[in-house]
Design a protein around this motif. Structure first.
Motif, mmCIF file in Angstrom:
data_model
loop_
_atom_site.group_PDB
_atom_site.id
_atom_site.type_symbol
_atom_site.label_atom_id
_atom_site.label_comp_id
_atom_site.label_asym_id
_atom_site.label_seq_id
_atom_site.Cartn_x
_atom_site.Cartn_y
_atom_site.Cartn_z
ATOM 1 N N MET A 48 1.539 3.662 -13.086
ATOM 2 C CA MET A 48 0.893 3.036 -14.236
ATOM 3 C C MET A 48 -0.454 2.426 -13.815
ATOM 4 S SD MET A 48 1.009 2.288 -17.450
ATOM 5 C CE MET A 48 1.208 1.100 -18.781
ATOM 6 N N ALA A 49 -0.466 1.767 -12.669
ATOM 7 C CA ALA A 49 -1.713 1.178 -12.173
ATOM 8 C C ALA A 49 -2.759 2.263 -11.940
ATOM 9 C CB ALA A 49 -1.444 0.398 -10.896
ATOM 10 N N ASP A 94 -7.988 -4.755 -15.708
ATOM 11 C CA ASP A 94 -7.195 -5.977 -15.496
ATOM 12 C C ASP A 94 -5.705 -5.659 -15.444
ATOM 13 O OD1 ASP A 94 -9.494 -7.491 -15.469
ATOM 14 O OD2 ASP A 94 -9.417 -7.904 -17.630
ATOM 15 N N GLY A 95 -5.239 -4.740 -16.306
ATOM 16 C CA GLY A 95 -3.825 -4.352 -16.281
ATOM 17 C C GLY A 95 -3.447 -3.702 -14.972
ATOM 18 N N ALA A 96 -4.355 -2.881 -14.428
ATOM 19 C CA ALA A 96 -4.077 -2.226 -13.150
ATOM 20 C C ALA A 96 -4.033 -3.253 -12.026
ATOM 21 C CB ALA A 96 -5.143 -1.169 -12.867
ATOM 22 N N VAL A 97 -5.014 -4.148 -12.018
ATOM 23 C CA VAL A 97 -5.081 -5.168 -10.961
ATOM 24 C C VAL A 97 -3.837 -6.043 -10.963
ATOM 25 C CG1 VAL A 97 -6.282 -7.275 -10.246
ATOM 26 C CG2 VAL A 97 -7.579 -5.183 -10.728
ATOM 27 N N SER A 98 -3.385 -6.476 -12.149
ATOM 28 C CA SER A 98 -2.210 -7.362 -12.219
ATOM 29 C C SER A 98 -0.967 -6.651 -11.669
ATOM 30 C CB SER A 98 -1.980 -7.819 -13.656
ATOM 31 O OG SER A 98 -1.651 -6.722 -14.493
ATOM 32 N N ARG A 99 -0.830 -5.362 -11.942
ATOM 33 C CA ARG A 99 0.324 -4.622 -11.427
ATOM 34 C C ARG A 99 0.244 -4.454 -9.915
ATOM 35 N NH1 ARG A 99 -0.145 -3.137 -16.623
ATOM 36 N NH2 ARG A 99 1.768 -2.625 -17.788
ATOM 37 N N LEU A 100 -0.939 -4.144 -9.418
ATOM 38 C CA LEU A 100 -1.095 -3.962 -7.974
ATOM 39 C C LEU A 100 -0.859 -5.275 -7.227
ATOM 40 C CD1 LEU A 100 -4.186 -1.581 -7.966
ATOM 41 C CD2 LEU A 100 -1.835 -0.994 -7.354
ATOM 42 N N GLU A 101 -1.341 -6.381 -7.798
ATOM 43 C CA GLU A 101 -1.096 -7.689 -7.175
ATOM 44 C C GLU A 101 0.395 -7.998 -7.132
ATOM 45 O OE1 GLU A 101 -5.231 -10.074 -8.273
ATOM 46 O OE2 GLU A 101 -3.495 -10.226 -9.600
ATOM 47 N N LEU A 102 1.094 -7.690 -8.237
ATOM 48 C CA LEU A 102 2.538 -7.931 -8.282
ATOM 49 C C LEU A 102 3.256 -7.081 -7.240
ATOM 50 C CD1 LEU A 102 5.053 -9.133 -9.678
ATOM 51 C CD2 LEU A 102 5.000 -7.180 -11.240
ATOM 52 N N ARG A 115 4.188 -1.559 -0.914
ATOM 53 C CA ARG A 115 3.379 -2.786 -0.908
ATOM 54 C C ARG A 115 2.058 -2.556 -0.185
ATOM 55 N NH1 ARG A 115 7.523 -6.924 1.558
ATOM 56 N NH2 ARG A 115 5.697 -8.297 1.508
ATOM 57 N N VAL A 116 2.126 -1.806 0.913
ATOM 58 C CA VAL A 116 0.895 -1.480 1.640
ATOM 59 C C VAL A 116 -0.007 -0.602 0.780
ATOM 60 C CG1 VAL A 116 -0.025 -0.257 3.647
ATOM 61 C CG2 VAL A 116 1.970 -1.732 3.897
ATOM 62 N N GLU A 117 0.585 0.389 0.102
ATOM 63 C CA GLU A 117 -0.187 1.255 -0.798
ATOM 64 C C GLU A 117 -0.850 0.425 -1.891
ATOM 65 O OE1 GLU A 117 0.528 4.975 -3.938
ATOM 66 O OE2 GLU A 117 2.178 4.263 -2.655
ATOM 67 N N ALA A 118 -0.093 -0.519 -2.462
ATOM 68 C CA ALA A 118 -0.656 -1.362 -3.519
ATOM 69 C C ALA A 118 -1.827 -2.181 -2.989
ATOM 70 C CB ALA A 118 0.424 -2.278 -4.083
ATOM 71 N N GLY A 119 -1.698 -2.696 -1.777
ATOM 72 C CA GLY A 119 -2.783 -3.485 -1.195
ATOM 73 C C GLY A 119 -4.044 -2.665 -1.004
#
Length: 879
Positions: free
Chosen positions: A739-740, A755-763, A775-779
């Motif tokens: 989704m991000a 902003d929606g993508a950033v909030s998901r990646l931060e979560l 988590r590493v991929e999200a970072g």
């Protein structure tokens, strides 16, 4: 009838049963045993016994009947049957009780003396002293449990009283009360009330003597003896169905009792409570006055227990009144003689009202102030039930352990050990902690050491093996499976299930060859059990393929075919035999694929579909052949075969699986036309099979394909649906990551999506329960997102954080898979590029060197970048 202390764990019968592996093949049609049913029945029966002991007769009846419906067909659990009968007797349902006793009287291995005792109770209700004496003549009290023995002595006393033997009757009544009080307070109160009534029902008091008693009342006006006649007459009027006349007579005499006759006053108050109940003002007033006097504990206890038993627990007639009375007893300025009983009953009501904390408060107060109360045992069980209901399984286990330690009669009770084990098992399932599974296994082993029948042992045996496997104790599980005593108790059906479960675990931990050898040994061991041997032969044929010995599969299949037509299987179910033969052909075809003989394999699959059409193995043959075709790049044929399976067997569980694999084949061809075709196949799964377990994966793949087709809006809708409808799935994080990605792809056209993508990646980056690789991929993606917006500092901070955690401080790199290492490498490339942009060549160099040093993805690219930097800066490149 109540025979044990109430433990109030009706919740145990309503919780989710312990997860049971139902995938063991060739099981359902062999015996019809459903392990989840067995587990639920196990809990329900215990709940029914304890509800009976508390005097909650409607509840005990419904729970016991529900448990009976889950029992294996043809099996008779006498303990549960007697709970049903005793609940009926307590509710005066004589016709159904007698009918059920008649069924038990012709059952094999029936406990005849317990049946005779209950027949005597019905005769007692019919006021037939001769029939009671006749039924009791064959009953030996020493052979009865404590609760049954109390009833035996009471009935003997009642017979003696009816024969005019008042002295002997009194002694027998005293014995009954002593035994009943030792069994449970509820039973003591129940027997106490019947003794009180029986004393009133003298030899001269019967329905025929009502006119004489009425005359006696008139003749003895003003004399003390009048009150005895009034009590006798009130009981007779009530028994004859004239309740209003009985209540009127009781209240009239209650008002006339002089101050000096406190016992007689209390007796009339008890009679008023019993006759009027809490639904009438006369009953409520009499109960309040009896308890307020606080003078005769036995009579007060009888009144309170009987009113409690009659109260409707759903808030109907009597329930609210009893709750108010209990509050007054507990909150009074002076400690009441029934305070411990009141605390217990209020705790019960609070528990049934889902006020678990309030129930536990009352339980703690009772145990603090009355450590030797007869209600302590019930309170411990109530606390265990409350903890269970609040998912505090270890606390529940501790309370039950405390009961077993304090009460010697529970130490060899397999049911209690089974409850303790189930608590630890659920704790393990909740936390995935091996220590909980080990504790569960020990408790199951204890329970098994105290069982004597297959119906008791089977579920416990399965759970023991299951717990040991979850605890990582595979060898101990195998040891229990091979234990001759346990095997004989568990029965062949359960032995097959645990063998299957253990052998599958051996495959999972790469002990495939050992599993194959074990299956071969088991075939020889079960020579005396044809059904079990047949299933093990089938399993051995399967294992010969996966263990790397496909050349032996044909020998095993030949042995299966010969065994099926042997004398040993002449009475076997033909459907079962056909299932085995069909599945064996499937194994044989797989062995030919493994041996590089696809023509022979395909011929067998076609034979399988022809000879065993409709069997699951025949349906699996479509998938097996399609996978072969796909592997040799004949994806069009593979897809057509899979779609034909889904079309022809649209209602089968394999239909959505076939559609999913058909979509994979369409995707494999790569072009947009085929990707679009794949999305339509996946949509068919979602539309036609919404309950299938594969829907989530199908939806996720569909959305991913839509992204590849640049249909980001449609993909976003599916990802959003997955986020919301599958919020509890352990793999939900992958949908959030996708989704991000989808939102970032649309951020140029719609900045709000950034902003929606950033909030998901931060979560995802900060979520401890998310996989570390993710988590590493999200970072990395979060850093790259900020970098694309010109936020170089934010990007550098995120890349550095991952570098620091994975390679410097926490050395998390050791916990990563190749995928996670790939994203760490991307972070290092990002840091190197940002440093180069800032003109910090040495820093850039160091990050490329880290990629080479840790052998991360992109080593050659890092070397090439270093060469460029070397040419630019004139520095040497490391070898």
């Amino acid at each position: 009838m109540a025979t044990t202390a109430f433990s109030l764990n009706t919740v145990f019968g309503q919780g989710d049963a312990v997860p049971v592996d139902r995938e063991a093949p060739l099981s359902q049609d062999v015996s019809g045993v459903d392990l989840s049913n067995l587990g639920d029945a196990f809990w329900l029966k215990g709940s029914a016994r304890r509800a009976l002991a508390a005097g909650l007769y409607e509840l005990s009846y419904s729970l016991a009947v529900q448990a009976k419906s889950l029992d294996e067909a043809g099996m008779t659990d006498f303990a549960n049957e007697f709970v049903i009968v005793d609940s009926l007797l307590a509710r005066t349902q004589w016709v159904e009780a007698r009918s059920r006793l008649a069924d038990l009287a012709v059952a094999d291995r029936r406990p005849q003396q317990r049946i005779d005792l209950r027949e005597a109770m019905i005769s007692y209700a019919e006021n037939d002293a001769e029939a009671v004496a006749d039924r009791l003549s064959s009953v030996e009290p020493a052979s009865l449990g404590v609760g049954d023995a109390a009833w035996f002595w009471f009935l003997r006393g009642w017979v003696k009283q009816s024969e005019g033997e008042g002295k002997e009757a009194k002694e027998l009544f005293e014995s009954a009360l002593s035994v009943a009080n030792g069994a449970s307070p509820a039973l003591g109160a129940q027997i106490g009330y019947l003794v009180f009534r029986s004393i009133l029902e003298t030899q001269t008091a019967s329905a025929e003597t009502i006119p004489q008693l009425q005359n006696a009342l008139l003749e003895n006006e003003g004399r003390e003896i009048r009150f005895l006649y009034a009590e006798q007459l009130a009981v007779l009027l009530y028994d004859s169905g004239d309740r209003d006349a009985a209540i009127e007579l009781i209240m009239e005499n209650l008002a006339a009792v002089p101050d000096g006759l406190a016992l007689e006053r209390a007796q009339f108050q008890l009679l008023a409570t019993m006759a009027a109940g809490m639904g009438r003002v006369e009953g409520r007033q009499a109960m309040s006055e009896l308890l307020a006097a606080n003078a005769f504990p036995d009579l007060m206890s009888i009144a309170l227990q009987q009113a409690f038993s009659r109260a409707r627990l759903d808030g109907g007639e009597g329930g609210d009144e009893i709750r108010l009375i209990l509050d007054r007893l507990i909150g009074g300025e002076r400690e009441h003689a029934l305070l411990d009983q009141a605390l217990y009953y209020r705790a019960v009501f609070r528990f049934l009202d889902d006020d678990f904390l309030g129930a536990e408060d009352d339980a703690a107060e009772l145990q603090r102030r009355f450590p030797n109360s007869p209600y302590r045992r019930g309170m411990l069980a109530l606390q265990a039930s409350s903890a269970w209901n609040r998912y505090q399984y270890r606390k529940a286990a501790n309370r039950l352990q405390q009961m077993r330690t304090e009460y010697s009669d529970l130490r060899r009770d397999y049911r209690l050990s089974g409850l303790i084990a189930d608590c630890y098992l659920r704790a393990g399932l909740q936390s995935n902690t091996r220590e909980d599974f080990r504790n569960a296994a020990e408790a199951y082993a204890t329970a098994l050491s105290n069982v004597t029948t297959e119906s008791q042992a089977g579920p416990l045996y399965f759970q023991l093996i299951y717990a040991r496997l979850r605890a990582g104790q595979l060898d101990l599980a195998l040891e229990a499976i091979d234990d001759p005593a346990l095997r004989s108790l568990a029965g062949s059906e359960m032995v097959w299930r645990v063998q299957w479960m253990a052998l599958r675990e051996m495959r999972r931990v790469d002990r495939v060859s050992e599993a194959y050898e074990r299956a071969q040994d088991a075939v020889l061991l079960e020579a005396e059990n044809p059904l079990l041997k047949l299933r093990l032969l089938w399993l051995t044929a399967r294992l010969s393929v996966v263990s790397g010995d496909p050349e032996y599969t044909i020998d095993w299949v030949n042995e299966i075919e010969a065994f099926v037509v042997s004398e040993a299987m002449v009475d076997a179910d033909q459907d079962l035999l056909d299932k085995v033969l069909a599945s064996s052909l499937l194994s044989l075809s797989e062995s030919h694929f493994a041996l590089g003989e696809p023509e022979e394999a395909v011929a067998l699959l076609e034979r399988l579909r022809r000879d065993y059409a409709g069997y699951e193995s025949a349906l699996l043959s479509y998938i097996s052949q399609a996978r072969y075709l796909s592997n040799v790049n004949r994806t069009v044929e593979a897809q057509q075969l899979l779609v034909s399976l889904a079309d022809e067997y649209a209602d089968h569980r394999l239909a959505p699986v076939a559609l999913f694999e058909a979509a994979l084949n369409a995707e494999q061809r790569g072009q947009d036309t085929y990707l679009d075709e794949a999305t339509k196949l996946l949509q068919r799964i979602a539309s036609d099979y919404p309950e299938s377990e594969i829907v989530y994966r199908a939806r996720l793949m569909q959305a991913d394909l839509l992204r590849r087709l640049n249909k980001f809006g449609s993909a976003e809708q599916i990802y959003y649906l997955l986020e919301n409808e599958y919020a509890d799935r352990p793999d939900r994080f992958f949908a959030q990551m996708s989704m991000a990605d989808t939102l970032l792809a649309q951020a140029e056209e719609d900045p709000r999506k950034f902003d929606g993508a950033v909030s998901r990646l931060e979560l995802l980056m900060d979520l401890p329960e998310a996989p570390l690789d993710l988590r590493v991929e999200a970072g990395y993606k979060l850093g790259q997102a900020w970098r694309s917006r010109g936020e170089a500092l934010k990007a550098k901070q995120l890349f550095w954080l991952i570098y620091d955690q994975m390679l410097v401080e926490e050395l998390g790199i050791r916990k990563l898979t190749n995928k996670g290492r790939y994203w760490v490498a991307r972070c290092l490339f990002g840091l190197a590029e940002l440093a180069k942009d800032e003109g910090k060549v040495d820093q850039s160099n160091s990050f490329y060197l880290k990629i080479i040093e840790h052998r991360l993805n992109g080593v050659e690219l890092a070397r090439a970048r270093l060469e460029i930097l070397d040419q630019t800066a004139g520095e040497s490149v490391p070898n």
